[in-house]
Design an enzyme around this catalytic site. Structure first.
Site, PDB file in Angstrom:
ATOM      1  N   CYS A  31       0.797  -1.072  -0.031  1.00  0.00           N
ATOM      2  CA  CYS A  31       0.024   0.068  -0.120  1.00  0.00           C
ATOM      3  C   CYS A  31       0.921   1.181  -0.329  1.00  0.00           C
ATOM      4  CB  CYS A  31      -0.885  -0.197   1.351  1.00  0.00           C
ATOM      5  SG  CYS A  31       0.049  -0.317   2.746  1.00  0.00           S
TER       6      CYS A  31
ATOM      7  N   ARG B  86       0.723   2.110  -5.611  1.00  0.00           N
ATOM      8  CA  ARG B  86       0.892   1.239  -4.807  1.00  0.00           C
ATOM      9  C   ARG B  86       0.103   0.410  -4.369  1.00  0.00           C
ATOM     10  NH1 ARG B  86       6.387   3.075  -1.992  1.00  0.00           N
ATOM     11  NH2 ARG B  86       6.083   1.482  -0.350  1.00  0.00           N
TER      12      ARG B  86
ATOM     13  N   TRP C 132      -3.777  -2.174  -1.221  1.00  0.00           N
ATOM     14  CA  TRP C 132      -3.747  -3.654  -2.568  1.00  0.00           C
ATOM     15  C   TRP C 132      -3.475  -4.442  -1.454  1.00  0.00           C
ATOM     16  CZ3 TRP C 132      -0.064  -7.421  -2.986  1.00  0.00           C
ATOM     17  CH2 TRP C 132      -0.290  -8.235  -4.419  1.00  0.00           C
TER      18      TRP C 132
ATOM     19  N   ASN D  43       1.582  -0.371   6.066  1.00  0.00           N
ATOM     20  CA  ASN D  43       2.622  -1.195   4.954  1.00  0.00           C
ATOM     21  C   ASN D  43       3.340  -2.664   5.018  1.00  0.00           C
ATOM     22  OD1 ASN D  43       3.194  -1.929   2.140  1.00  0.00           O
ATOM     23  ND2 ASN D  43       4.676  -0.285   1.870  1.00  0.00           N
ATOM     24  N   GLY D  44       3.475  -3.306   4.643  1.00  0.00           N
ATOM     25  CA  GLY D  44       4.035  -4.518   5.096  1.00  0.00           C
ATOM     26  C   GLY D  44       3.000  -5.817   4.882  1.00  0.00           C
TER      27      GLY D  44
ATOM     28  N   GLU E 128       8.209 -12.613 -21.208  1.00  0.00           N
ATOM     29  CA  GLU E 128       7.392 -11.395 -20.633  1.00  0.00           C
ATOM     30  C   GLU E 128       6.539 -10.869 -21.759  1.00  0.00           C
ATOM     31  OE1 GLU E 128       7.622  -9.151 -19.309  1.00  0.00           O
ATOM     32  OE2 GLU E 128       7.216  -7.289 -20.833  1.00  0.00           O
TER      33      GLU E 128
ATOM     34  N   LYS F 107       3.185  -9.508 -20.115  1.00  0.00           N
ATOM     35  CA  LYS F 107       1.925  -8.255 -21.063  1.00  0.00           C
ATOM     36  C   LYS F 107       0.823  -8.863 -21.490  1.00  0.00           C
ATOM     37  CE  LYS F 107       3.765  -5.969 -19.778  1.00  0.00           C
ATOM     38  NZ  LYS F 107       5.011  -6.323 -19.270  1.00  0.00           N
TER      39      LYS F 107
ATOM     40  N   GLU G 276      -1.891  -9.936 -17.917  1.00  0.00           N
ATOM     41  CA  GLU G 276      -2.087  -8.931 -16.978  1.00  0.00           C
ATOM     42  C   GLU G 276      -3.088  -7.950 -17.467  1.00  0.00           C
ATOM     43  OE1 GLU G 276       1.137  -6.362 -15.480  1.00  0.00           O
ATOM     44  OE2 GLU G 276       2.422  -6.744 -17.227  1.00  0.00           O
TER      45      GLU G 276
ATOM     46  N   HIS H  89       7.600 -31.213 -25.956  1.00  0.00           N
ATOM     47  CA  HIS H  89       8.023 -31.969 -24.639  1.00  0.00           C
ATOM     48  C   HIS H  89       6.547 -31.760 -23.914  1.00  0.00           C
ATOM     49  CE1 HIS H  89      12.222 -32.822 -25.944  1.00  0.00           C
ATOM     50  NE2 HIS H  89      12.533 -30.912 -25.872  1.00  0.00           N
TER      51      HIS H  89
ATOM     52  N   LYS I  15       1.132  -1.391  -9.206  1.00  0.00           N
ATOM     53  CA  LYS I  15       2.331  -0.860  -9.922  1.00  0.00           C
ATOM     54  C   LYS I  15       3.726  -1.284  -8.845  1.00  0.00           C
ATOM     55  CE  LYS I  15       4.489   0.953 -13.312  1.00  0.00           C
ATOM     56  NZ  LYS I  15       4.929   1.095 -14.341  1.00  0.00           N
TER      57      LYS I  15
HETATM   58  O1  M6R Z   1       8.811  -1.988  -9.832  1.00  0.00           O
HETATM   59  P1  M6R Z   1       9.668  -3.273 -10.292  1.00  0.00           P
HETATM   60  O2  M6R Z   1      10.539  -2.803 -11.697  1.00  0.00           O
HETATM   61  O3  M6R Z   1      10.633  -3.971  -9.785  1.00  0.00           O
HETATM   62  O4  M6R Z   1       8.504  -3.788 -10.738  1.00  0.00           O
HETATM   63  C1  M6R Z   1       8.596  -5.752 -10.917  1.00  0.00           C
HETATM   64  C2  M6R Z   1       7.295  -6.760 -11.622  1.00  0.00           C
HETATM   65  O5  M6R Z   1       6.070  -6.272 -10.265  1.00  0.00           O
HETATM   66  C3  M6R Z   1       6.822  -5.653 -12.846  1.00  0.00           C
HETATM   67  O6  M6R Z   1       7.666  -5.857 -13.486  1.00  0.00           O
HETATM   68  C4  M6R Z   1       5.691  -6.338 -12.419  1.00  0.00           C
HETATM   69  O7  M6R Z   1       5.970  -7.438 -13.624  1.00  0.00           O
HETATM   70  C5  M6R Z   1       4.912  -5.892 -13.297  1.00  0.00           C
HETATM   71  N1  M6R Z   1       3.307  -5.570 -13.610  1.00  0.00           N
HETATM   72  C6  M6R Z   1       5.171  -6.048 -15.585  1.00  0.00           C
HETATM   73  O8  M6R Z   1       3.938  -5.518 -16.470  1.00  0.00           O
END
Ligand code: M6R
Length: 596
Positions: free
Chosen positions: A6, A32, A76, A102-103, A473, A477, A480, A496, A591
């Protein structure tokens, strides 16, 4: 257990109403977490006015509460439902102590079970043990300051919390693991003091800050007083002036931040490679002389770390390791003072990365980081920092930061091989190609392909060499943003097992680069095509195996990681739009992931 990640804000002053200030700061902290938000303000009559709402603070109306001192929180949650009663602040039985946190309190069950004998709990959260513990400490005769210290010491895990007590006109914050920063502003001779998880929460108000470190508390009242929680001694802090541009970021003419940030890649690669040559060479020397190099990161940044294995092998003939930051603890036995740990993080606030770096530091290893957000927690604990200079990345899905991180990794590998000039030239050329590639016709073509496949529920992406981590990756993308189940594989791996999932019409995205792996990945595409897959080829040249072709500039194998990823970012964006999702703020995500 309610794992909470958060943004926290506290505001102290004697002049103005705290409510609008707190709401404004919470909007800045939304990256956050944006499941719900709440605030507690101390009223004139000495009671706590509390308001909570489920939803995003920028989109949800909240009843105004009156008072000049207050705390707020945007949440969150991964465990424990997104409900009003689980929203912070949480209070004790007497309703005099409000806490935002937070934590993760790792021993929360134990503490809660003990407290349940004498306390009434209002929520399912781990946080709620904090106000009840403080309540007990005060009942035993401790001051609020000591009660906060005693309580903080009872919590296991990485935590930060801020307390507002109805009977005192002060805010007390405790830090052990999660960041907290104090901001100071003098206005007409009066003090305004902020405390937040991140400077972004108050940078629009003040650039003068003091950092609260682990195992410290700060008491905020007229001026902040810092104390060591173990010795109880007062600590003098330096006032630091932050030199960051905090002009508000807008979407410009774009419908979403994600699309804007994809398009920003026309410029961001050039900014990323604009690094100091001497520092690059110095770090390259450290890498070359090290005993073991670990690249660590999470999510998309972890895929960049994985890419580094291929980049360093191909360019610098050097073996480096990639470990997801959350798994790094398992490798601690290999850490020596001569080991280098290179952290990649857009935000510089990811809890798993910070935890991994703590392990590295404990072992005496050097820490280098590649980050976007300046003054972040990761940059502060690193021995060397490379800022990628991509500018604020607001959309939850990382796009421009990712390609900028890859560019810096490529540059570092060239520096290690003693060919920094060549690396620089190659990347300048690549940046120009990306600039040409990102034109409206290109986006339109990708949107048309998205229209053909957006109703599918499964998708696969394959690549070889450096395009293998890019396939992984790509899957992140697509998942998400569009919530389509997508999986990435090395081209050779499909047969496999996963090939059993290919059905008539299953979309398979094939990442191709013009090198020795080209014929092999095309063979893999044909293997799945024979089983009914619809092939989307991302490649410099068309091929009869492709049902749809997205042309990419012809680059070196290593640079193909960047040019192949960008069209997938656009595809993910359009898939998300066509499926009606909020692509900038996908469900269940944040984020910055600030819990382990
Ligand atoms: O801020 P960071 O690059 O450390 O974040 C790492 C991941 O949480 C971040 O890359 C996440 O996977 C993204 N939502 C991907 O688009």
């Amino acid at each position: 257990m309610d794992f909470i990640m958060c943004g926290i804000i506290g505001f102290w002053n004697i002049e103005k109403q705290a409510f609008p200030v707190i709401i404004d700061s919470l909007k800045k902290l939304e990256y956050r977490g944006y499941d719900s938000f709440g605030l507690a303000v101390l009223s004139e009559s000495g009671s706590l006015n509390i308001e909570k709402q489920v939803g995003k603070v920028s989109e949800t109306k909240c009843n105004e509460v009156s008072g000049k001192i207050g705390i707020g929180h945007t949440r969150w949650a991964t465990h424990g439902k997104v409900t009003e009663k689980n929203t912070h602040p949480h209070i004790d039985c007497s309703r005099k102590i409000a806490v935002v946190h937070n934590g993760i309190i790792e021993n929360f069950q134990e503490l809660r079970n003990e407290l349940l004998r004498t306390h009434k709990f209002f929520s399912e959260t781990d946080t709620e043990v904090i106000p009840h513990l403080i309540e007990d400490e005060i009942r035993e005769g401790f001051s609020l300051k000591q009660a906060v210290i005693n309580t903080g010491k009872k919590l296991k895990g990485r935590n930060a919390f801020v307390v507002l007590h109805a009977d005192t006109e002060e805010i007390i914050a405790f830090r052990n693991g999660s960041p907290l920063i104090v901001g100071l502003k003098k206005i007409n001779g009066f003090s305004e003091i902020f405390i937040a998880s991140d400077i972004q929460a108050f940078l629009h108000e003040t650039k003068e800050v003091m950092y609260l470190d682990d195992d410290q508390i700060v008491i905020i009242k007229e001026k902040p007083e810092f104390y060591d929680i173990n010795t109880n001694e007062k600590i003098e802090k330096r006032l630091i002036k932050i030199d960051i541009d905090f002009s508000p970021v807008t979407k410009g003419d774009y419908a979403h931040f994600m699309l804007k940030e994809i398009m920003d890649q026309k410029q961001t690669l050039m900014k990323a490679i604009n690094q100091n040559d001497r520092e690059l060479m110095h770090v390259a020397e450290e890498i070359n002389n090290s005993r073991g190099v670990f690249f660590i990161g999470c999510g998309t940044a972890a895929r960049v770390c994985h890419t580094a294995e291929y980049v360093f092998s191909s360019i610098a003939d050097k073996h480096v390791n990639f470990v997801p930051a959350s798994e790094f603890g398992n490798y601690k036995h290999f850490l020596l003072p001569e080991t280098l740990v290179i952290a990649i993080s857009q935000s510089g606030e990811t809890a798993d990365v910070l935890e991994a770096l703590k392990i590295a530091k404990e072992k005496g290893s050097k820490v280098i980081s590649i980050v976007n957000v300046q003054e972040s927690s990761v940059s502060k604990i690193s021995d060397y920092v490379f800022h990628i200079n991509a500018g604020p990345e607001k959309a939850v899905a990382s796009t421009k930061a990712t390609t900028s991180q890859i560019a810096v990794v490529i540059l570092l590998a060239y520096a290690c091989s003693g060919m920094l000039r060549e690396g620089d030239r190659l990347l300048v050329d690549l940046a120009a190609k990306v600039n040409d590639m990102l034109n409206p016709r290109y986006s339109e073509h990708i949107k048309n392909i998205a229209e053909k496949i957006y109703q599918k529920e499964n998708m696969f992406i394959i690549g070889r060499g450096v395009n293998y981590p890019m396939a992984l990756e790509s899957a992140i993308k697509i998942m998400e943003v569009s919530y389509i189940h997508a999986q990435g594989f090395g081209g050779g791996e499909l047969k496999h097992g996963p090939i059993a999932l290919i059905e008539e019409g299953t979309p398979v995205i094939v990442l191709v680069s013009n090198d020795v792996s080209r014929d092999e990945i095309i063979s893999n595409a044909i293997e799945v095509k024979s089983r009914g897959a619809k092939i989307i080829g991302i490649a410099p040249e068309n091929n009869e195996a492709f049902d749809y072709w997205i042309k990419t500039p012809d680059t070196s194998e290593i640079s193909s990681s960047i040019v192949n990823l960008i069209p997938v970012q656009l595809l993910a964006y359009y898939l998300g739009i066509l499926r009606g999702h909020n692509v900038d703020y996908p469900r269940s995500l944040a984020k910055s992931v600030t819990v382990k």
